[in-house]
Design a protein around this motif. Sequence first.
Motif, mmCIF file in Angstrom:
data_model
loop_
_atom_site.group_PDB
_atom_site.id
_atom_site.type_symbol
_atom_site.label_atom_id
_atom_site.label_comp_id
_atom_site.label_asym_id
_atom_site.label_seq_id
_atom_site.Cartn_x
_atom_site.Cartn_y
_atom_site.Cartn_z
ATOM 1 N N SER A 10 0.838 -1.197 0.000
ATOM 2 C CA SER A 10 0.000 0.000 0.000
ATOM 3 C C SER A 10 0.870 1.242 0.000
ATOM 4 N N ASP A 11 0.322 2.318 -0.543
ATOM 5 C CA ASP A 11 1.020 3.598 -0.456
ATOM 6 C C ASP A 11 0.776 4.180 0.946
ATOM 7 N N PRO A 12 1.351 5.333 1.266
ATOM 8 C CA PRO A 12 1.201 5.873 2.625
ATOM 9 C C PRO A 12 -0.249 6.138 3.053
ATOM 10 N N ASP A 13 -1.166 6.312 2.104
ATOM 11 C CA ASP A 13 -2.578 6.533 2.451
ATOM 12 C C ASP A 13 -3.373 5.241 2.534
ATOM 13 N N GLY A 14 -2.812 4.133 2.056
ATOM 14 C CA GLY A 14 -3.528 2.865 2.062
ATOM 15 C C GLY A 14 -4.097 2.462 0.720
ATOM 16 N N ASN A 15 -3.825 3.216 -0.347
ATOM 17 C CA ASN A 15 -4.215 2.761 -1.683
ATOM 18 C C ASN A 15 -3.491 1.444 -1.935
ATOM 19 N N GLY A 16 -4.245 0.413 -2.350
ATOM 20 C CA GLY A 16 -3.713 -0.940 -2.398
ATOM 21 C C GLY A 16 -3.251 -1.386 -3.767
ATOM 22 N N TRP A 17 -2.021 -1.864 -3.825
ATOM 23 C CA TRP A 17 -1.383 -2.330 -5.051
ATOM 24 C C TRP A 17 -1.155 -3.835 -4.995
ATOM 25 N N VAL A 18 -1.226 -4.485 -6.143
ATOM 26 C CA VAL A 18 -0.989 -5.915 -6.275
ATOM 27 C C VAL A 18 0.098 -6.115 -7.322
ATOM 28 N N LEU A 19 1.152 -6.829 -6.949
ATOM 29 C CA LEU A 19 2.119 -7.295 -7.927
ATOM 30 C C LEU A 19 1.605 -8.629 -8.431
#
Length: 157
Positions: free
Chosen positions: A138-147
């Motif tokens: 996640s980025d610092p705000d919690g936006n969630g990324w998937v590899l």
Amino acid sequence: MDLKFEVVVLPVSDVDRSKNFYESLGFRMDVDNTFSDDYRLVHLTPPGSQCSIIFGKGTISATPGSAQGLYLIVSDVEQARAELVDRGVEVSEVFHDAGGLLHHGHEAGDAVHSGAGQERLSGPHPDRTSYASYATFSDPDGNGWVLQEITERQPGR
């Protein structure tokens, strides 16, 4: 008709913190313009990607951290995870889904989602099947990324 998916607008709370985070991942800085006290636009592109992200002040009304399921496709999920960790990012362990190819919305730390065959198992897929191995951050705000590891595309892709 030719349609190209070009940009995703991310909701963030601190523009400079987010800019620093994404630049630390190796995203290319394309634009950072302040148009007024109420409007600033930051545009970055992940390495090798044709799709970019935009965030800033006055760019989106969504709650910071509410963007989820943002996929970054990699050829080696273990290597990509290691590089992100080396850059100071907290990344989940590599995992695969008991049900096979498709990711079922696992967020970092979730062990099991409801429904048969939706279990998150440790490590890459045993056969290293394309589309079947993941890691999340996640980025610092919690936006969630998937590899997601893809070594061979589905026909037509």
